[in-house]
Scaffold this active site. Structure first.
Site, PDB file in Angstrom:
ATOM      1  N   PRO A   1       0.794  -1.239   0.000  1.00 19.83           N
ATOM      2  CG  PRO A   1       0.053  -0.923   2.204  1.00 19.83           C
ATOM      3  CD  PRO A   1       0.792  -1.897   1.315  1.00 19.83           C
ATOM      4  CB  CYS A   2       3.069   2.826  -2.504  1.00 21.55           C
ATOM      5  SG  CYS A   2       2.117   2.505  -4.001  1.00 21.55           S
ATOM      6  CG  HIS A   3      -2.874   3.446  -1.101  1.00 21.90           C
ATOM      7  ND1 HIS A   3      -2.586   2.138  -1.459  1.00 21.90           N
ATOM      8  CD2 HIS A   3      -3.744   3.358  -0.058  1.00 21.90           C
ATOM      9  CE1 HIS A   3      -3.272   1.317  -0.690  1.00 21.90           C
ATOM     10  NE2 HIS A   3      -3.967   2.026   0.173  1.00 21.90           N
TER      11      HIS A   3
END
Length: 282
Positions: free
Chosen positions: A248-250
């Site tokens: 989850p780079c977001h």
């Protein structure tokens, strides 16, 4: 490229509606009424309400608050997670994406240095809650997820294949369907095959400790992996994450509360953060 596989869960139509809603909220402001939003998107208020309640789990009025540009700052105040806290509280793993369980295996540095030579990577197009997605995987697990709504399918394919230029690519959605359906709709277990350099993989493993509905910062990640001064390098590794959503780079934000970048387009990042916050509330 071939047509996307049938949707396993909420369709890409919902994402298209949501993307237009972001543009409308930005244009009209967070105080826009339900009737105004529905009219701008050529929908009846009842239809608009029904779609958003199904997709996000909260009312459109509540969801508007998550779409505002200041939402990232609110997340840092209210849902900031240190990675040590996440690990101690057992928030990673199964709690990270609701009922989704992740297992992962990293490619050895020596194999990664070969640029994918000798590796067969299967690919397919699938529907997702955030628009059409290009999914790639080896026999060991998913190695890539690219959202194509902003970039386009051809650009996404070129981007992903350039990461492992020596690999052989085979269109075989049936080999990925079980993992894709678990990731995008049905829940269950998904296996990831992390193909990256040692530093990148450290960063990606740290990202997987951030639970759904929470956020962290690039500097927090740098400290957690033992390189507190390498914030810029961490940002680069976050941006090179090949597996959107599942790694989850977001959820990585700037300390200032800015969204930072997102490889597949900031509208997608805002959408995912808003969706996760709404689901966590619901």
């Amino acid at each position: 490229m071939s047509e996307p596989s049938p949707p396993p869960g909420r369709s890409a139509y919902h994402y298209e509606v949501m993307r237009r809603a972001i543009e409308t909220v930005d244009a009209l402001g967070p105080q826009a009424r339900l009737d105004d939003l529905a009219r701008e998107m050529n929908m009846s208020p009842a239809h608009f309400q029904r779609i958003f309640s199904d997709w996000a789990g909260v009312s459109p009025k509540r969801y508007q608050q998550y779409l505002t540009l200041g939402h990232a700052k609110a997340l840092l105040r209210e849902r900031f997670t240190t990675l040590e806290t996440a690990q101690a509280a057992g928030l990673s793993g199964s709690g990270r994406l609701h009922d989704l369980f992740l297992r992962w295996e990293a490619m050895s540095p020596g194999d990664y240095a070969k640029g994918g030579a000798g590796l067969t990577i299967h690919w397919g197009l699938f529907d997702s809650p955030f628009g059409p997605a290009l999914v790639m995987g080896t026999d060991k697990g998913i190695c890539g997820i690219a959202f194509t709504a902003e970039a386009g399918e051809d650009a996404a394919m070129a981007d992903m294949t350039a990461r492992w230029p020596g690999a052989r690519y085979v269109e075989a959605p049936e080999k990925l369907r079980r993992w894709a359906e678990a990731a995008f709709g049905t829940g269950g277990e998904v296996t990831l095959h992390l193909i990256g350099g040692p530093f990148q993989i450290k960063v990606w493993e740290a990202l997987m400790q951030v639970p759904s509905g929470h956020v962290t910062t690039y500097s927090e990640i740098a400290g957690a992996i033992g390189h507190p001064k390498a914030v810029r390098a961490v940002g680069t590794a976050v941006g090179r994450n090949p597996v959107s959503l599942l790694i989850p780079c977001h959820r990585a934000l700037r300390k200032s509360g800015g969204l930072g970048g997102y490889h597949w387009g900031l509208p997608v990042k805002r959408a995912i953060l808003a969706w996760e916050a709404a689901r966590a509330e619901a």
